[in-house]
Design an enzyme around this catalytic site. Structure first.
Site, PDB file in Angstrom:
ATOM      1  N   ARG A 115       0.458   1.118   5.370  1.00 19.12           N
ATOM      2  CA  ARG A 115       1.112   0.805   4.101  1.00 19.12           C
ATOM      3  C   ARG A 115       1.932  -0.483   4.198  1.00 19.12           C
ATOM      4  O   ARG A 115       1.988  -1.255   3.242  1.00 19.12           O
ATOM      5  CB  ARG A 115       1.969   1.992   3.643  1.00 19.12           C
ATOM      6  CG  ARG A 115       3.011   2.475   4.660  1.00 19.12           C
ATOM      7  CD  ARG A 115       3.476   3.870   4.282  1.00 19.12           C
ATOM      8  NE  ARG A 115       4.580   4.372   5.089  1.00 19.12           N
ATOM      9  CZ  ARG A 115       4.441   5.033   6.228  1.00 19.12           C
ATOM     10  NH1 ARG A 115       3.227   5.226   6.739  1.00 19.12           N
ATOM     11  NH2 ARG A 115       5.500   5.498   6.874  1.00 19.12           N
ATOM     12  N   ARG A 148      10.188  -3.630   1.508  1.00 15.87           N
ATOM     13  CA  ARG A 148       9.549  -2.330   1.756  1.00 15.87           C
ATOM     14  C   ARG A 148       8.114  -2.394   1.232  1.00 15.87           C
ATOM     15  O   ARG A 148       7.811  -3.112   0.290  1.00 15.87           O
ATOM     16  CB  ARG A 148      10.314  -1.217   1.049  1.00 15.87           C
ATOM     17  CG  ARG A 148       9.747   0.188   1.328  1.00 15.87           C
ATOM     18  CD  ARG A 148      10.627   1.259   0.710  1.00 15.87           C
ATOM     19  NE  ARG A 148      10.074   2.583   0.920  1.00 15.87           N
ATOM     20  CZ  ARG A 148       9.365   3.268   0.029  1.00 15.87           C
ATOM     21  NH1 ARG A 148       9.109   2.723  -1.159  1.00 15.87           N
ATOM     22  NH2 ARG A 148       8.912   4.469   0.301  1.00 15.87           N
ATOM     23  N   HIS A 149       7.249  -1.613   1.828  1.00 11.66           N
ATOM     24  CA  HIS A 149       5.849  -1.546   1.405  1.00 11.66           C
ATOM     25  C   HIS A 149       5.728  -0.965  -0.007  1.00 11.66           C
ATOM     26  O   HIS A 149       6.676  -0.377  -0.550  1.00 11.66           O
ATOM     27  CB  HIS A 149       5.046  -0.683   2.381  1.00 11.66           C
ATOM     28  CG  HIS A 149       5.588   0.727   2.492  1.00 11.66           C
ATOM     29  ND1 HIS A 149       5.321   1.703   1.561  1.00 11.66           N
ATOM     30  CD2 HIS A 149       6.384   1.303   3.424  1.00 11.66           C
ATOM     31  CE1 HIS A 149       5.914   2.824   1.912  1.00 11.66           C
ATOM     32  NE2 HIS A 149       6.578   2.617   3.041  1.00 11.66           N
ATOM     33  N   GLU A 193       8.257   3.119  10.842  1.00 11.70           N
ATOM     34  CA  GLU A 193       9.165   4.122  10.294  1.00 11.70           C
ATOM     35  C   GLU A 193       9.555   5.129  11.373  1.00 11.70           C
ATOM     36  O   GLU A 193       8.990   5.156  12.469  1.00 11.70           O
ATOM     37  CB  GLU A 193       8.502   4.800   9.090  1.00 11.70           C
ATOM     38  CG  GLU A 193       9.363   5.796   8.331  1.00 11.70           C
ATOM     39  CD  GLU A 193      10.657   5.206   7.765  1.00 11.70           C
ATOM     40  OE1 GLU A 193      11.537   4.845   8.590  1.00 11.70           O
ATOM     41  OE2 GLU A 193      10.815   5.142   6.532  1.00 11.70           O
TER      42      GLU A 193
END
Length: 201
Positions: A58, A7-8, A82
């Protein structure tokens, strides 16, 4: 084939208390530091042969940092973005509750949010990109995927062959790392949401 899912790092939206989704906020200074320590850790322990990333800032920034440390190719893949939260993107949670209140029993899984996608479409998208990666990049030993919490949760459900309406969700913290492995007919979870690298922040 191993799938290293990341994940970022922390984004500005995390501090503003807004609906993020497709709102394209950059990393915070802390998020940039999280990406650096994650990349150092991954380069040392699990260097990938290829990085696939969401094009949202991001995730893209996090992936670019990882690329600097491991030196492999980086490809952007829009299906790793997302949830498309349409009209909610960038709105404060208070404003969203007033302007776009949920139905009393919640939004049905097949009905999209205005200008966005439905929960079912989101799940199908994760399923699609999971199978696409397995087919298109099967010659790689380890592929890193840099994405977002919601997409990652659905991606893991796809890996586990869960039904489209699965009640299981998989949490991922800032720069949390999951390592999945596919060998012949076996699907192996090596670890989920590892964040020990953040001790260096």
């Amino acid at each position: 084939m191993e799938l290293l899912i990341v994940r970022h790092g922390q984004s500005e939206a995390d501090l503003l208390g807004v609906h993020e989704g497709r709102a394209d906020f950059p990393l915070t200074k802390l998020g940039e530091q999280q990406a650096i320590v994650m990349s150092t850790y991954v380069a040392e322990h699990f260097p990938p042969d290829l990085i696939l990333a969401s094009p949202l800032l991001r995730a893209k920034s996090t992936a670019e940092t990882l690329q600097k440390f491991v030196g492999c190719d980086l490809l952007l893949e829009k299906d790793l973005m997302e949830f498309n939260n349409g009209v909610l993107a960038g709105l404060s949670r208070e404003e969203a509750r007033v302007k776009y209140p949920l139905p009393p029993s919640g939004r049905p899984i097949h009905i999209p949010i205005e200008l966005g996608e439905s929960a079912l479409e989101f799940r199908f998208r994760a399923e699609k990109i999971f199978h696409q990666i397995l087919l298109d990049y099967q010659s790689y030993n380890r592929v890193a995927i840099v994405s977002h919490g919601g997409l990652i949760s659905h991606f893991i459900n796809a890996f586990l062959k869960q039904p489209n309406t699965s009640e299981y969700e998989f949490a991922t913290g800032d720069t949390g790392i999951h390592l999945l492995d596919i060998k012949e007919n076996k699907r192996i979870i090596k670890f989920l949401n590892r964040q020990e690298h953040l001790k260096r922040c």
